[in-house]
Design an enzyme around this catalytic site. Sequence first.
Site, PDB file in Angstrom:
ATOM      1  N   ASN A  23       0.917  -1.232   0.092  1.00  0.00           N
ATOM      2  CA  ASN A  23      -0.025   0.008  -0.036  1.00  0.00           C
ATOM      3  C   ASN A  23       0.783   1.167  -0.091  1.00  0.00           C
ATOM      4  OD1 ASN A  23      -2.157  -1.649  -0.110  1.00  0.00           O
ATOM      5  ND2 ASN A  23      -2.908  -1.474   2.007  1.00  0.00           N
ATOM      6  N   ARG A  92      -8.247  -1.214  -7.644  1.00  0.00           N
ATOM      7  CA  ARG A  92      -8.800   0.174  -7.362  1.00  0.00           C
ATOM      8  C   ARG A  92      -7.725   1.148  -7.194  1.00  0.00           C
ATOM      9  NH1 ARG A  92     -12.492   2.800  -4.428  1.00  0.00           N
ATOM     10  NH2 ARG A  92     -11.647   4.280  -2.566  1.00  0.00           N
ATOM     11  N   CYS A 116     -15.641  -3.769  -4.732  1.00  0.00           N
ATOM     12  CA  CYS A 116     -14.729  -4.804  -4.750  1.00  0.00           C
ATOM     13  C   CYS A 116     -15.517  -5.794  -4.053  1.00  0.00           C
ATOM     14  CB  CYS A 116     -13.394  -4.421  -4.248  1.00  0.00           C
ATOM     15  SG  CYS A 116     -13.524  -4.155  -2.678  1.00  0.00           S
ATOM     16  N   PRO A 122     -16.516   3.861  -2.430  1.00  0.00           N
ATOM     17  CA  PRO A 122     -16.541   5.183  -3.114  1.00  0.00           C
ATOM     18  C   PRO A 122     -15.533   6.226  -3.191  1.00  0.00           C
ATOM     19  CG  PRO A 122     -17.432   5.235  -0.844  1.00  0.00           C
ATOM     20  CD  PRO A 122     -16.912   3.830  -1.475  1.00  0.00           C
ATOM     21  N   ASP A 124     -16.165   9.751  -3.727  1.00  0.00           N
ATOM     22  CA  ASP A 124     -16.544  11.055  -3.606  1.00  0.00           C
ATOM     23  C   ASP A 124     -15.600  11.955  -3.035  1.00  0.00           C
ATOM     24  OD1 ASP A 124     -17.329   9.260  -1.348  1.00  0.00           O
ATOM     25  OD2 ASP A 124     -18.060  11.003  -0.339  1.00  0.00           O
ATOM     26  N   LEU A 125     -14.854  11.580  -1.916  1.00  0.00           N
ATOM     27  CA  LEU A 125     -13.950  12.543  -1.457  1.00  0.00           C
ATOM     28  C   LEU A 125     -13.009  12.875  -2.295  1.00  0.00           C
ATOM     29  CD1 LEU A 125     -13.935  10.736   2.290  1.00  0.00           C
ATOM     30  CD2 LEU A 125     -15.201  12.658   1.421  1.00  0.00           C
TER      31      LEU A 125
HETATM   32  C1  EPZ Z   1      -6.764   1.792   1.606  1.00  0.00           C
HETATM   33  O1  EPZ Z   1      -7.745   1.813   0.571  1.00  0.00           O
HETATM   34  C2  EPZ Z   1      -5.989   0.602   1.545  1.00  0.00           C
HETATM   35  N1  EPZ Z   1      -5.663   0.210   0.006  1.00  0.00           N
HETATM   36  C3  EPZ Z   1      -7.072  -0.616   1.924  1.00  0.00           C
HETATM   37  O2  EPZ Z   1      -6.452  -1.971   1.826  1.00  0.00           O
HETATM   38  C4  EPZ Z   1      -7.486  -0.598   3.337  1.00  0.00           C
HETATM   39  O3  EPZ Z   1      -8.263  -1.272   3.788  1.00  0.00           O
HETATM   40  C5  EPZ Z   1      -7.945   0.956   3.371  1.00  0.00           C
HETATM   41  O4  EPZ Z   1      -7.079   2.022   3.006  1.00  0.00           O
HETATM   42  C6  EPZ Z   1      -8.442   1.494   4.788  1.00  0.00           C
HETATM   43  O5  EPZ Z   1      -7.375   1.345   5.616  1.00  0.00           O
HETATM   44  C7  EPZ Z   1      -4.531   0.824  -0.214  1.00  0.00           C
HETATM   45  O6  EPZ Z   1      -3.937   1.578   0.411  1.00  0.00           O
HETATM   46  C8  EPZ Z   1      -4.133   0.561  -1.841  1.00  0.00           C
HETATM   47  P1  EPZ Z   1     -10.055   4.715   2.555  1.00  0.00           P
HETATM   48  P2  EPZ Z   1      -8.848   3.118   0.436  1.00  0.00           P
HETATM   49  O7  EPZ Z   1     -10.336   5.682   1.387  1.00  0.00           O
HETATM   50  O8  EPZ Z   1      -7.787   4.115   0.228  1.00  0.00           O
HETATM   51  C9  EPZ Z   1     -14.851   5.514   2.709  1.00  0.00           C
HETATM   52  C10 EPZ Z   1      -5.590  -4.012   1.081  1.00  0.00           C
HETATM   53  O9  EPZ Z   1      -6.179  -5.155   1.574  1.00  0.00           O
HETATM   54  N2  EPZ Z   1     -14.497   6.332   1.634  1.00  0.00           N
HETATM   55  O10 EPZ Z   1      -9.268   4.844   3.553  1.00  0.00           O
HETATM   56  O11 EPZ Z   1      -9.514   2.988  -0.595  1.00  0.00           O
HETATM   57  C11 EPZ Z   1     -14.497   3.988   2.429  1.00  0.00           C
HETATM   58  O12 EPZ Z   1     -15.731   3.498   2.195  1.00  0.00           O
HETATM   59  C12 EPZ Z   1      -6.690  -3.063   0.982  1.00  0.00           C
HETATM   60  O13 EPZ Z   1      -4.422  -3.711   1.230  1.00  0.00           O
HETATM   61  C13 EPZ Z   1     -15.510   7.121   1.322  1.00  0.00           C
HETATM   62  O14 EPZ Z   1     -16.608   7.081   1.755  1.00  0.00           O
HETATM   63  O15 EPZ Z   1      -9.545   3.231   1.802  1.00  0.00           O
HETATM   64  C14 EPZ Z   1     -14.018   3.472   3.655  1.00  0.00           C
HETATM   65  O16 EPZ Z   1     -15.381   3.056   4.541  1.00  0.00           O
HETATM   66  C15 EPZ Z   1      -8.064  -3.207   0.985  1.00  0.00           C
HETATM   67  N3  EPZ Z   1     -15.361   8.121   0.050  1.00  0.00           N
HETATM   68  C16 EPZ Z   1     -13.521   4.524   4.495  1.00  0.00           C
HETATM   69  O17 EPZ Z   1     -13.590   5.707   3.699  1.00  0.00           O
HETATM   70  C17 EPZ Z   1     -14.218   8.215  -0.469  1.00  0.00           C
HETATM   71  O18 EPZ Z   1     -13.919   9.199  -1.384  1.00  0.00           O
HETATM   72  C18 EPZ Z   1     -11.926   4.340   4.348  1.00  0.00           C
HETATM   73  O19 EPZ Z   1     -11.580   4.088   2.721  1.00  0.00           O
HETATM   74  C19 EPZ Z   1     -13.205   7.267  -0.026  1.00  0.00           C
HETATM   75  C20 EPZ Z   1     -13.207   6.468   1.046  1.00  0.00           C
END
Ligand code: EPZ
Length: 420
Positions: A23, A92, A116, A122, A124-125
């Site tokens: 990551n 993603r 996935c 999402p 959106d942020l």
């Molecule tokens: C990163 O994904 C990691 N992937 C994920 O690891 C990890 O599970 C996740 O962070 C949480 O720690 C990579 O770094 C490549 P988020 P990311 O945006 O960035 C919500 C693995 O197994 N959200 O921090 O996609 C979202 O739905 C993977 O190595 C919005 O609502 O995660 C979630 O509930 C899987 N809107 C929360 O935020 C947005 O625009 C955290 O997601 C973005 C996110």
Amino acid sequence: MDKFIIEGGRRLVGAVRISGSKNAALAIIPSVLLAPGVFRLRNTPNIRDIWTMSRLLGAMGAHCELNGSELFVDSNGVNSFEAPYEHVKKMRASINVLGPLVARFGRAKVSLPGGCAFGPRPIDLHLKGLEKLGAEIGIENGYIIANAQRLRGARIHFDISSVGATENILSAAVLADGVTTITNAAIEPEVSALAKMLVKMGAKISGIGTATLEIEGVKELHAVEEENLPDRIEAATFLIAAAITQGKIVLENVNPYHLTAVIAKMEEAGCEFDVTGPNISMELNQPPKPIDATTAPYPGFPTDVQAQWVALMLTAQGSCRATDTIYPTRFHHVPELLRLGAHIEVADNTAIIHGGRPLSGASVMSSDLRASASLILAALAAQGRSEILRVYHLDRGYENIEKKLEQLGASIQRVKTEDF
Ligand code: EPZ
């Protein structure tokens, strides 16, 4: 399609060198789009997601080459600003090219990542943040179309602490006109690793490691060499592999500080640790205690270790709960664990694990990266033979997992199969 065949019931004992962080690499590599030149990223894991990111950047005109654990990227030839669906659908994190493309070239066409295996993901942020920086964002035929004459600094607050959104906006703000402040920024180590790399490239960022980042835009950046973080999630997975077999392990080349929540939780369960420098030693000589876990943004218990924790708690003498506050539906590992004899109930965003029942080998299906890891861990503890199908999910994020487990004493072999 490959599968793993595991003969369970063997205690894992020994030392394993943890690979570079998937990551952190997926956060850092898109930065090559911010400056022309030859980049070198040491301690890059040789895994499927790195190949996917390399192919995506190759399609944009960059030249990527992985020699051992050193990734070289020549970004001088970047001439396309599109991330096609064929790459984004596989990973993603391809969305991480959006911010750098808009910042450097003023335009981007990036496929929407879709969901996935464990639920909606999402963005959106990401899009709201880019709009605050002055980009025009449209959605056409499943693609994000972004345009900006020149990004300008802004005050951006994230309702949710998002790793990807923080990485994308940080990567865009470094070339914007003026000052950008990001509040409620994610503070995962991978975000800080990106920020440090950008500073090395000539960016001006303060507040690294905190939830408030201040970025003063600069005119241009330059290529650098960087050392990738160790993978804290792989490290946690191997700690649990040793604990679930009541074994003893030494992890080499890790950052123990990044595993504080995992170590604390495993100590609660009875695991004994010795942390010295970049190594962690762990031993467990009896079944773990049943201990509840609730995921949270860093430095909380990682959602990427939730599935592995559920597996470990199958060997505990008693019941406990695993709650995922980040991804409420991230429980695809549960139906497959039931096939190994587990007794687990899922209610809302919580798995209730009734441990202590004997696990017996079975054929099980991988679904996403960490769910697949959970199946391997349970199979290591199960009596008899298990088959883990579709291990390409594991190959996305774990380098040579079967070789590392074998050197610790596990009976595991990779078999090519026609199964789909
Ligand atoms: C990163 O994904 C990691 N992937 C994920 O690891 C990890 O599970 C996740 O962070 C949480 O720690 C990579 O770094 C490549 P988020 P990311 O945006 O960035 C919500 C693995 O197994 N959200 O921090 O996609 C979202 O739905 C993977 O190595 C919005 O609502 O995660 C979630 O509930 C899987 N809107 C929360 O935020 C947005 O625009 C955290 O997601 C973005 C996110």
